[in-house]
Design a protein around this motif. Structure first.
Motif, short mmCIF file in Angstrom:
data_model
loop_
_atom_site.label_atom_id
_atom_site.label_comp_id
_atom_site.label_asym_id
_atom_site.label_seq_id
_atom_site.Cartn_x
_atom_site.Cartn_y
_atom_site.Cartn_z
N TYR A 37 7.15 -6.63 5.23
CA TYR A 37 6.99 -5.58 6.23
C TYR A 37 5.50 -5.26 6.35
CZ TYR A 37 11.98 -4.54 6.54
OH TYR A 37 13.33 -4.62 6.78
N GLN A 39 2.63 -2.39 7.88
CA GLN A 39 2.43 -1.03 8.35
C GLN A 39 0.97 -0.83 8.74
OE1 GLN A 39 3.21 2.08 5.46
NE2 GLN A 39 3.63 3.59 7.05
N SER A 44 4.66 3.25 11.57
CA SER A 44 5.69 3.07 10.56
C SER A 44 5.83 1.59 10.22
CB SER A 44 7.02 3.64 11.06
OG SER A 44 7.32 3.14 12.33
N PRO A 45 6.39 1.27 9.06
CA PRO A 45 6.55 -0.15 8.70
C PRO A 45 7.48 -0.86 9.68
CG PRO A 45 6.91 1.28 6.80
CD PRO A 45 6.86 2.17 8.00
N LEU A 47 9.28 -4.99 10.38
CA LEU A 47 9.50 -6.32 9.81
C LEU A 47 8.50 -7.32 10.36
CD1 LEU A 47 11.36 -8.12 8.06
CD2 LEU A 47 12.60 -8.62 10.18
N LEU A 88 -1.21 -2.33 5.77
CA LEU A 88 -0.53 -2.31 4.48
C LEU A 88 0.67 -3.25 4.57
CD1 LEU A 88 -0.35 -0.93 1.70
CD2 LEU A 88 0.82 0.97 2.81
N TYR A 90 4.06 -4.87 2.70
CA TYR A 90 5.06 -4.69 1.66
C TYR A 90 5.95 -5.93 1.57
CZ TYR A 90 4.19 0.38 1.51
OH TYR A 90 3.65 1.63 1.36
N PHE A 103 11.36 -2.52 -2.72
CA PHE A 103 10.01 -2.78 -2.21
C PHE A 103 9.01 -2.95 -3.34
CE2 PHE A 103 10.05 -2.24 2.38
CZ PHE A 103 11.24 -1.59 2.61
N GLY A 104 8.02 -3.80 -3.09
CA GLY A 104 6.87 -3.85 -3.97
C GLY A 104 5.95 -2.67 -3.69
N GLN A 105 4.86 -2.59 -4.44
CA GLN A 105 3.97 -1.44 -4.32
C GLN A 105 3.06 -1.51 -3.11
OE1 GLN A 105 2.24 -1.53 -8.31
NE2 GLN A 105 3.42 0.30 -8.77
N GLY A 106 3.03 -2.64 -2.45
CA GLY A 106 2.22 -2.77 -1.24
C GLY A 106 0.83 -3.31 -1.53
N LYS B 41 2.17 3.50 -4.58
CA LYS B 41 3.48 3.42 -5.25
C LYS B 41 4.54 2.79 -4.37
CE LYS B 41 2.71 7.37 -8.31
NZ LYS B 41 3.19 8.71 -8.73
N GLY B 42 4.17 2.34 -3.24
CA GLY B 42 5.14 1.66 -2.40
C GLY B 42 6.14 2.60 -1.76
N LEU B 43 7.26 2.04 -1.37
CA LEU B 43 8.35 2.80 -0.74
C LEU B 43 9.46 2.94 -1.77
CD1 LEU B 43 8.40 0.97 2.70
CD2 LEU B 43 7.47 3.22 2.21
N PHE B 105 12.29 1.68 10.98
CA PHE B 105 11.77 2.93 10.43
C PHE B 105 11.41 3.93 11.52
CE2 PHE B 105 11.15 2.20 5.91
CZ PHE B 105 11.24 0.81 5.81
N GLY B 106 11.54 5.21 11.16
CA GLY B 106 10.99 6.27 11.98
C GLY B 106 9.52 6.43 11.69
#
Lengths: 113, 114
Positions: A37, A39, A44-45, A47, A88, A90, A103-106, B41-43, B105-106
């Motif tokens: 994903y 962002q 917003s994130p 795909l 960013l 993910y 999810f990973g930490q990004g 910290k991600g989602l 996502f919103g």
């Protein structure tokens, strides 16, 4: 339990250089789905690409990734970075039998001119 | 296409206050999610719901309640806001249950607790 690891918190590159963002995962399920994903700032994130087929390259919008079950990896690559790729990213792990995506930490990708 | 609407966009609360965030989707998706986004910290999943009146806890459910009274809406309550807490809460939906589906996502609710 299941987990996703993105080793780089920040990747800074010059425009035109190749991009590679690392993603490895751990799961007990034999048929994982892997996602990237993206962002962008103040968005917003959404795909970018996804795969569940072992050793098959998946491409979208100039990015590509190959799921390698032998090494539990799904690295994101692009041949030539653009300024607009700054965002960013993910990596995420899913499965049909699980209700939740992990999810990973990004990784923040910053492209400089 | 569809859209996910989160309200409010910005939420400022006081320590100990109960705060409610709302999410509406018009995709006609079955499954809805609440994620918390913190820098580095991600989602992290707070709650999800695979159908109307269903609730499933995520990894971060402590300190939160959720409610899915209708297929199209999913609300999240911070039961007691923590001082200096700052985070973005993202609502998402997918067509079916199971984490093999794409999430939509919103735009998020940004929470600040004074």
């Amino acid at each position: 339990g299941d987990s996703v690891t993105q080793t780089e918190g920040l990747v800074t590159l010059t425009e035109g250089l190749p991009v590679m963002l690392n993603c490895t995962y751990q799961t007990i399920y034999s048929n994982p789905f892997l996602f990237w994903y993206v962002q962008h700032l103040n968005e917003s994130p959404r795909l970018l690409l996804k795969s569940f087929t072992d050793n098959k390259r998946t491409e979208h919008q100039g990015f590509h990734a190959t799921l390698h079950k032998s090494s539990s990896s799904f690295h994101l690559q692009k041949s030539s970075a653009q300024l607009s790729d700054s965002a960013l990213y993910y990596c995420a792990l899913g499965d049909y039998n699980q209700g939740k995506l992990i999810f990973g930490q990004g990784t923040k990708l910053s492209i400089k001119p | 296409g569809g859209i996910i609407t989160q309200t409010p966009k910005f939420l400022i609360g006081q320590e100990g206050q109960k705060l409610t965030l709302k999410c509406q989707q018009n995709f006609n998706h079955d499954t809805m999610y609440w994620y918390r986004q913190d820098s580095g910290k991600g989602l992290r999943l707070i709650y999800y719901s695979i159908t109307e009146n269903d609730l499933q806890k995520g990894d971060l459910s402590e300190g939160y309640d959720a409610s899915r009274e209708k297929k199209s809406s999913f609300s999240l309550t911070v039961t007691s806001a923590q001082k200096n807490e700052m985070a973005v809460f993202l609502c998402a939906s997918s067509i079916l249950g199971g984490s093999a589906e794409t999430l939509y996502f919103g735009s998020g609710t940004r929470l600040t607790v004074l």
